[in-house]
Design an enzyme around this catalytic site. Structure first.
Site, PDB file in Angstrom:
ATOM      1  CG  HIS A 140      31.579  32.997  27.578  1.00  0.00           C
ATOM      2  ND1 HIS A 140      32.439  33.649  26.733  1.00  0.00           N
ATOM      3  CD2 HIS A 140      32.306  31.988  28.147  1.00  0.00           C
ATOM      4  CE1 HIS A 140      33.632  33.088  26.786  1.00  0.00           C
ATOM      5  NE2 HIS A 140      33.581  32.064  27.625  1.00  0.00           N
ATOM      6  CG  HIS A 184      38.491  34.769  26.521  1.00  0.00           C
ATOM      7  ND1 HIS A 184      39.521  34.248  27.283  1.00  0.00           N
ATOM      8  CD2 HIS A 184      38.595  34.152  25.323  1.00  0.00           C
ATOM      9  CE1 HIS A 184      40.202  33.369  26.574  1.00  0.00           C
ATOM     10  NE2 HIS A 184      39.644  33.294  25.377  1.00  0.00           N
ATOM     11  CG  HIS A 219      42.795  32.372  35.979  1.00  0.00           C
ATOM     12  ND1 HIS A 219      42.116  32.264  34.785  1.00  0.00           N
ATOM     13  CD2 HIS A 219      42.561  31.220  36.638  1.00  0.00           C
ATOM     14  CE1 HIS A 219      41.519  31.082  34.719  1.00  0.00           C
ATOM     15  NE2 HIS A 219      41.774  30.425  35.834  1.00  0.00           N
ATOM     16  CG  ASP A 220      40.975  31.161  40.014  1.00  0.00           C
ATOM     17  OD1 ASP A 220      39.923  31.382  39.368  1.00  0.00           O
ATOM     18  OD2 ASP A 220      41.476  30.024  40.108  1.00  0.00           O
ATOM     19  CD  GLU A 236      41.070  37.992  29.130  1.00  0.00           C
ATOM     20  OE1 GLU A 236      41.549  38.541  30.136  1.00  0.00           O
ATOM     21  OE2 GLU A 236      40.404  36.928  29.172  1.00  0.00           O
TER      22      GLU A 236
END
Length: 239
Positions: A50, A43, A190-191, A70
């Protein structure tokens, strides 16, 4: 079979903390595939905190599974994706300064934007997925954009899993059945972690793909990267 795509953003975050090339993002991606990852996700954000844009080009040269990029579909992102031509582009509604993805698209309000972007990317031979909340009202409009898949935003599921997992997964099962009925492919992310992943897969056995980064990299600090990827694969492969 539900594929495991490993998000390597956190590897790039660790590298960037020292300014050199350790850990080597490209080598880690190759190793993830060798250890059993069935896809690599990145992403890239405008501030390159990052994953850097050059990383995307470098990774495109070596990823042999499915490369998933993403991002928010502004001109910079779309230009990058069209140059790289990954297997999949996942559209997220994050503003540029967002810490992480924290909601899905309002596919009603943003219908025209998404339709145009989906068509633009598909014309380049790229599969498109739209990040989406587990709310029924957004799924028919998502289908109308022409997208190939949707990616379920699973943070609410993860947050409530340890209290009442059946209640936490219920809206996801409902929208997943709808997605299947109207012909949308189904991703999730996500998570997700070693605690909640298996129950999600058992509840929605026809998931195409899960994208996992933060929890997987945290687990790798204790278990090692190869072992961790295999642990996640087993959670997905268990019937």
């Amino acid at each position: 079979m539900t594929k495991l795509s490993v998000n390597i953003n956190k590897i790039a975050t660790l590298r960037n903390a020292r300014g050199a090339n350790n850990p080597n993002v490209v080598q880690v991606a190759k190793d993830c595939e060798r250890f059993g990852a069935q896809g690599i996700t990145v992403h890239p954000r405008p501030d390159e905190r990052h994953i850097r844009h050059q990383d995307v080009f470098d990774l495109a040269e070596v990823v042999t599974t499915e490369f998933n990029i993403e991002g928010y579909p502004d001109k910079r992102f779309l230009d990058l994706v069209k140059k790289v031509k990954p297997a999949q582009a996942t559209l997220v509604p994050d503003p540029p300064d967002a810490l992480t993805s924290n909601t899905g698209w309002d596919t009603i309000t943003h219908q025209h934007l998404l339709r145009d972007v989906v068509a633009e990317l598909q014309s380049e031979g790229i599969r498109v997925s739209i990040f989406i909340n587990p709310e029924v009202k957004y799924f028919e409009p998502a289908k109308q954009t022409g997208t190939d898949r949707v990616e379920l935003y699973t943070e609410p599921y993860a947050a409530n899993y340890h209290q009442k997992r059946e209640q936490a997964v219920k809206p996801y099962v409902e929208v997943s059945n709808l997605a299947k009925e109207i012909g949308l492919g189904l991703n999730a992310g996500h998570d997700l972690d070693l605690h909640n992943l298996q129950f999600l897969k058992k509840s929605i056995p026809f998931l195409d793909e899960v994208s996992i980064g933060h929890a997987l990299i945290c687990d790798a600090l204790y278990y090692g990267l190869e072992n961790t990827i295999q642990m996640y694969r087993r959670k997905l492969d268990t019937e």
